[in-house]
Design a protein around this motif. Structure first.
Motif, short mmCIF file in Angstrom:
data_model
loop_
_atom_site.label_atom_id
_atom_site.label_comp_id
_atom_site.label_asym_id
_atom_site.label_seq_id
_atom_site.Cartn_x
_atom_site.Cartn_y
_atom_site.Cartn_z
N LYS A 212 -21.89 -3.07 42.45
CA LYS A 212 -20.83 -3.35 43.42
C LYS A 212 -20.37 -4.80 43.32
O LYS A 212 -19.18 -5.09 43.35
N GLU A 213 -21.32 -5.71 43.22
CA GLU A 213 -20.97 -7.13 43.11
C GLU A 213 -20.28 -7.41 41.79
O GLU A 213 -19.39 -8.25 41.71
N MET B 229 -14.28 -13.56 32.23
CA MET B 229 -14.88 -12.24 32.00
C MET B 229 -15.60 -12.21 30.65
O MET B 229 -16.65 -11.59 30.53
N ILE C 107 -15.21 -8.70 38.75
CA ILE C 107 -14.17 -8.33 37.79
C ILE C 107 -12.79 -8.58 38.37
O ILE C 107 -11.88 -9.03 37.68
N LYS C 108 -12.64 -8.32 39.66
CA LYS C 108 -11.35 -8.53 40.32
C LYS C 108 -11.04 -10.02 40.52
O LYS C 108 -9.88 -10.39 40.58
N ALA C 109 -12.07 -10.84 40.64
CA ALA C 109 -11.88 -12.24 40.99
C ALA C 109 -11.79 -13.19 39.79
O ALA C 109 -11.17 -14.24 39.89
N THR D 250 -20.48 -16.45 40.90
CA THR D 250 -20.62 -15.04 40.53
C THR D 250 -21.99 -14.79 39.90
O THR D 250 -22.68 -13.83 40.24
N GLU E 99 -18.31 -5.31 40.24
CA GLU E 99 -16.94 -4.84 40.42
C GLU E 99 -16.09 -5.87 41.16
O GLU E 99 -14.93 -6.10 40.82
N LYS E 100 -16.67 -6.51 42.17
CA LYS E 100 -15.95 -7.57 42.89
C LYS E 100 -15.64 -8.74 41.96
O LYS E 100 -14.56 -9.32 42.01
#
Length: 65
Positions: free
Chosen positions: A25-26, A39, A31-33, A9, A28-29
């Motif tokens: 955008k990356e 985090m 955060i989901k992963a 990441t 946001e991706k």
């Protein structure tokens, strides 16, 4: 395994840091992963990384929300 995801990441974010919208955008991706403790590490890393790149500071709102 999760350390690898965190490192991946960070490397992706470093590579796209030239474009603030792509960086967001990356982020946001990511955060989901990532797991919650990852985090926390990402937030710390972002604070130091964005010191030299003030145009990316707007993306910190994504992480803090």
């Amino acid at each position: 395994m999760s350390k690898m995801m965190f490192d991946y990441t960070k490397s992706v974010l470093e590579r796209v840091s030239f474009d603030p919208s792509l960086f967001c955008k990356e982020l946001e991706k990511a955060i989901k992963a990532l797991l919650p403790y990852e985090m926390d590490l990402l937030r710390e890393w972002l604070l130091t990384f964005t010191v030299e790149k003030p145009e990316l500071k707007q993306c910190l709102l994504i992480v803090n929300s």
